[in-house]
Design a protein around this motif. Structure first.
Motif, PDB file in Angstrom:
ATOM      1  N   SER A   1      39.430  33.651  54.500  1.00 41.90           N
ATOM      2  CA  SER A   1      38.402  34.671  54.362  1.00 41.90           C
ATOM      3  C   SER A   1      37.515  34.669  55.599  1.00 41.90           C
ATOM      4  CB  SER A   1      37.568  34.367  53.109  1.00 41.90           C
ATOM      5  OG  SER A   1      36.540  35.308  52.953  1.00 41.90           O
ATOM      6  N   LEU A   2      36.851  35.773  55.858  1.00 43.15           N
ATOM      7  CA  LEU A   2      35.909  35.831  56.975  1.00 43.15           C
ATOM      8  C   LEU A   2      34.675  34.972  56.702  1.00 43.15           C
ATOM      9  CD1 LEU A   2      36.078  39.633  57.836  1.00 43.15           C
ATOM     10  CD2 LEU A   2      37.167  37.722  59.034  1.00 43.15           C
ATOM     11  N   ALA A   3      34.345  34.797  55.428  1.00 39.56           N
ATOM     12  CA  ALA A   3      33.236  33.940  54.999  1.00 39.56           C
ATOM     13  C   ALA A   3      33.673  33.253  53.708  1.00 39.56           C
ATOM     14  CB  ALA A   3      31.984  34.770  54.755  1.00 39.56           C
ATOM     15  N   PRO A   4      33.184  32.047  53.429  1.00 35.36           N
ATOM     16  CA  PRO A   4      33.594  31.351  52.211  1.00 35.36           C
ATOM     17  C   PRO A   4      33.374  32.211  50.959  1.00 35.36           C
ATOM     18  CG  PRO A   4      32.355  29.878  53.628  1.00 35.36           C
ATOM     19  CD  PRO A   4      32.236  31.256  54.223  1.00 35.36           C
ATOM     20  N   MET A   5      34.344  32.179  50.067  1.00 38.05           N
ATOM     21  CA  MET A   5      34.254  32.926  48.813  1.00 38.05           C
ATOM     22  C   MET A   5      35.109  32.255  47.752  1.00 38.05           C
ATOM     23  SD  MET A   5      36.732  36.279  49.509  1.00 38.05           S
ATOM     24  CE  MET A   5      35.318  37.269  49.559  1.00 38.05           C
ATOM     25  N   THR A   6      34.815  32.550  46.512  1.00 34.16           N
ATOM     26  CA  THR A   6      35.575  32.037  45.386  1.00 34.16           C
ATOM     27  C   THR A   6      36.701  33.005  45.057  1.00 34.16           C
ATOM     28  OG1 THR A   6      33.618  30.957  44.514  1.00 34.16           O
ATOM     29  CG2 THR A   6      35.427  31.311  42.976  1.00 34.16           C
ATOM     30  N   VAL A   7      37.895  32.457  44.859  1.00 30.66           N
ATOM     31  CA  VAL A   7      39.085  33.262  44.570  1.00 30.66           C
ATOM     32  C   VAL A   7      39.760  32.689  43.325  1.00 30.66           C
ATOM     33  CG1 VAL A   7      41.348  33.964  45.434  1.00 30.66           C
ATOM     34  CG2 VAL A   7      39.414  33.820  46.998  1.00 30.66           C
ATOM     35  N   LYS A   8      40.227  33.568  42.445  1.00 24.70           N
ATOM     36  CA  LYS A   8      40.995  33.151  41.275  1.00 24.70           C
ATOM     37  C   LYS A   8      42.452  33.527  41.492  1.00 24.70           C
ATOM     38  CE  LYS A   8      37.155  33.601  38.110  1.00 24.70           C
ATOM     39  NZ  LYS A   8      36.602  34.283  36.930  1.00 24.70           N
ATOM     40  N   VAL A   9      43.352  32.564  41.265  1.00 25.00           N
ATOM     41  CA  VAL A   9      44.792  32.764  41.421  1.00 25.00           C
ATOM     42  C   VAL A   9      45.430  32.546  40.050  1.00 25.00           C
ATOM     43  CG1 VAL A   9      46.868  31.979  42.611  1.00 25.00           C
ATOM     44  CG2 VAL A   9      44.664  31.922  43.799  1.00 25.00           C
ATOM     45  N   TYR A  10      46.313  33.459  39.654  1.00 21.15           N
ATOM     46  CA  TYR A  10      46.931  33.406  38.330  1.00 21.15           C
ATOM     47  C   TYR A  10      48.445  33.519  38.402  1.00 21.15           C
ATOM     48  CZ  TYR A  10      42.300  35.062  36.743  1.00 21.15           C
ATOM     49  OH  TYR A  10      40.962  35.213  36.505  1.00 21.15           O
ATOM     50  N   ILE A  11      49.107  32.942  37.422  1.00 16.91           N
ATOM     51  CA  ILE A  11      50.463  33.331  37.035  1.00 16.91           C
ATOM     52  C   ILE A  11      50.262  33.941  35.656  1.00 16.91           C
ATOM     53  CG2 ILE A  11      52.775  32.583  36.342  1.00 16.91           C
ATOM     54  CD1 ILE A  11      52.483  30.209  38.248  1.00 16.91           C
ATOM     55  N   ARG A  12      50.627  35.218  35.517  1.00 15.62           N
ATOM     56  CA  ARG A  12      50.395  35.879  34.232  1.00 15.62           C
ATOM     57  C   ARG A  12      51.389  37.002  34.013  1.00 15.62           C
ATOM     58  NH1 ARG A  12      44.852  39.391  35.040  1.00 15.62           N
ATOM     59  NH2 ARG A  12      45.800  41.082  36.210  1.00 15.62           N
ATOM     60  N   LYS A  13      51.468  37.418  32.786  1.00 18.00           N
ATOM     61  CA  LYS A  13      52.272  38.573  32.407  1.00 18.00           C
ATOM     62  C   LYS A  13      51.693  39.788  33.120  1.00 18.00           C
ATOM     63  CE  LYS A  13      53.748  40.871  28.181  1.00 18.00           C
ATOM     64  NZ  LYS A  13      53.565  40.929  26.728  1.00 18.00           N
ATOM     65  N   ASP A  14      52.552  40.710  33.596  1.00 20.36           N
ATOM     66  CA  ASP A  14      52.030  41.820  34.400  1.00 20.36           C
ATOM     67  C   ASP A  14      51.821  43.120  33.628  1.00 20.36           C
ATOM     68  OD1 ASP A  14      54.599  42.796  34.178  1.00 20.36           O
ATOM     69  OD2 ASP A  14      55.000  42.888  36.312  1.00 20.36           O
ATOM     70  N   SER A  15      51.626  43.002  32.321  1.00 16.47           N
ATOM     71  CA  SER A  15      51.292  44.172  31.505  1.00 16.47           C
ATOM     72  C   SER A  15      50.397  43.703  30.352  1.00 16.47           C
ATOM     73  CB  SER A  15      52.565  44.836  30.972  1.00 16.47           C
ATOM     74  OG  SER A  15      53.239  43.956  30.095  1.00 16.47           O
ATOM     75  N   PRO A  16      49.743  44.652  29.669  1.00 13.86           N
ATOM     76  CA  PRO A  16      48.851  44.233  28.573  1.00 13.86           C
ATOM     77  C   PRO A  16      49.614  43.330  27.591  1.00 13.86           C
ATOM     78  CG  PRO A  16      48.607  46.568  29.024  1.00 13.86           C
ATOM     79  CD  PRO A  16      49.780  46.089  29.842  1.00 13.86           C
ATOM     80  N   TYR A  17      49.070  42.341  27.256  1.00 18.56           N
ATOM     81  CA  TYR A  17      47.760  41.752  27.279  1.00 18.56           C
ATOM     82  C   TYR A  17      47.549  40.750  28.417  1.00 18.56           C
ATOM     83  CZ  TYR A  17      47.283  44.035  22.794  1.00 18.56           C
ATOM     84  OH  TYR A  17      47.233  44.975  21.822  1.00 18.56           O
ATOM     85  N   TYR A  18      48.316  40.799  29.445  1.00 19.73           N
ATOM     86  CA  TYR A  18      48.150  39.998  30.661  1.00 19.73           C
ATOM     87  C   TYR A  18      47.985  38.505  30.356  1.00 19.73           C
ATOM     88  CZ  TYR A  18      47.498  44.652  32.531  1.00 19.73           C
ATOM     89  OH  TYR A  18      47.670  45.978  32.849  1.00 19.73           O
ATOM     90  N   THR A  19      48.858  37.998  29.525  1.00 19.72           N
ATOM     91  CA  THR A  19      48.816  36.586  29.132  1.00 19.72           C
ATOM     92  C   THR A  19      48.839  35.695  30.362  1.00 19.72           C
ATOM     93  OG1 THR A  19      50.047  37.173  27.143  1.00 19.72           O
ATOM     94  CG2 THR A  19      49.943  34.823  27.725  1.00 19.72           C
ATOM     95  N   GLU A  20      47.907  34.739  30.445  1.00 23.12           N
ATOM     96  CA  GLU A  20      47.849  33.797  31.562  1.00 23.12           C
ATOM     97  C   GLU A  20      48.674  32.560  31.239  1.00 23.12           C
ATOM     98  OE1 GLU A  20      43.861  32.799  32.602  1.00 23.12           O
ATOM     99  OE2 GLU A  20      43.271  34.889  32.784  1.00 23.12           O
ATOM    100  N   TYR A  21      49.538  32.192  32.182  1.00 25.78           N
ATOM    101  CA  TYR A  21      50.335  30.974  32.042  1.00 25.78           C
ATOM    102  C   TYR A  21      49.817  29.874  32.956  1.00 25.78           C
ATOM    103  CZ  TYR A  21      53.321  34.380  29.773  1.00 25.78           C
ATOM    104  OH  TYR A  21      53.788  35.373  28.962  1.00 25.78           O
ATOM    105  N   ALA A  22      49.035  30.240  33.965  1.00 26.05           N
ATOM    106  CA  ALA A  22      48.381  29.272  34.854  1.00 26.05           C
ATOM    107  C   ALA A  22      47.244  29.996  35.554  1.00 26.05           C
ATOM    108  CB  ALA A  22      49.361  28.719  35.881  1.00 26.05           C
ATOM    109  N   ALA A  23      46.170  29.265  35.839  1.00 20.64           N
ATOM    110  CA  ALA A  23      45.032  29.845  36.555  1.00 20.64           C
ATOM    111  C   ALA A  23      44.346  28.740  37.342  1.00 20.64           C
ATOM    112  CB  ALA A  23      44.055  30.489  35.581  1.00 20.64           C
TER     113      ALA A  23
END
Length: 83
Positions: free
Chosen positions: A35-57
């Motif tokens: 990033s150009l400046a420090p920032m918080t980022v969330k990275v997910y492995i999830r289903k790509d349609s509703p209900y977007y179930t998260e398998y890792a975050a």
């Protein structure tokens, strides 16, 4: 490799790849971030349609130098095409 640019404070950026998930299998994803400046980022492995179930975050602080972020999670149901 694909480069995606997003302005600071500009909201979310989505990398999407449909995957056929198999029940009880562990999946791993890796991405390089900076990033150009420090920032918080969330990275997910999830289903790509509703209900977007998260398998890792994972939430990480990204700085001005490249860093590799790796996450993994186990899928609890089979999903034919990620959706």
């Amino acid at each position: 490799m694909r480069e995606v640019r997003n302005s600071i404070g500009g909201g979310a950026t989505l990398f999407k790849q449909s995957v056929a998930y198999t029940q009880d299998k562990t999946y791993q994803a890796s991405v390089w971030l900076r990033s150009l400046a420090p920032m918080t980022v969330k990275v997910y492995i999830r289903k790509d349609s509703p209900y977007y179930t998260e398998y890792a975050a994972r939430t990480v602080t990204v700085g001005t130098t490249w860093q590799q972020v790796t996450i993994q999670g186990t899928v609890d149901v089979s999903v034919p095409d990620g959706s």
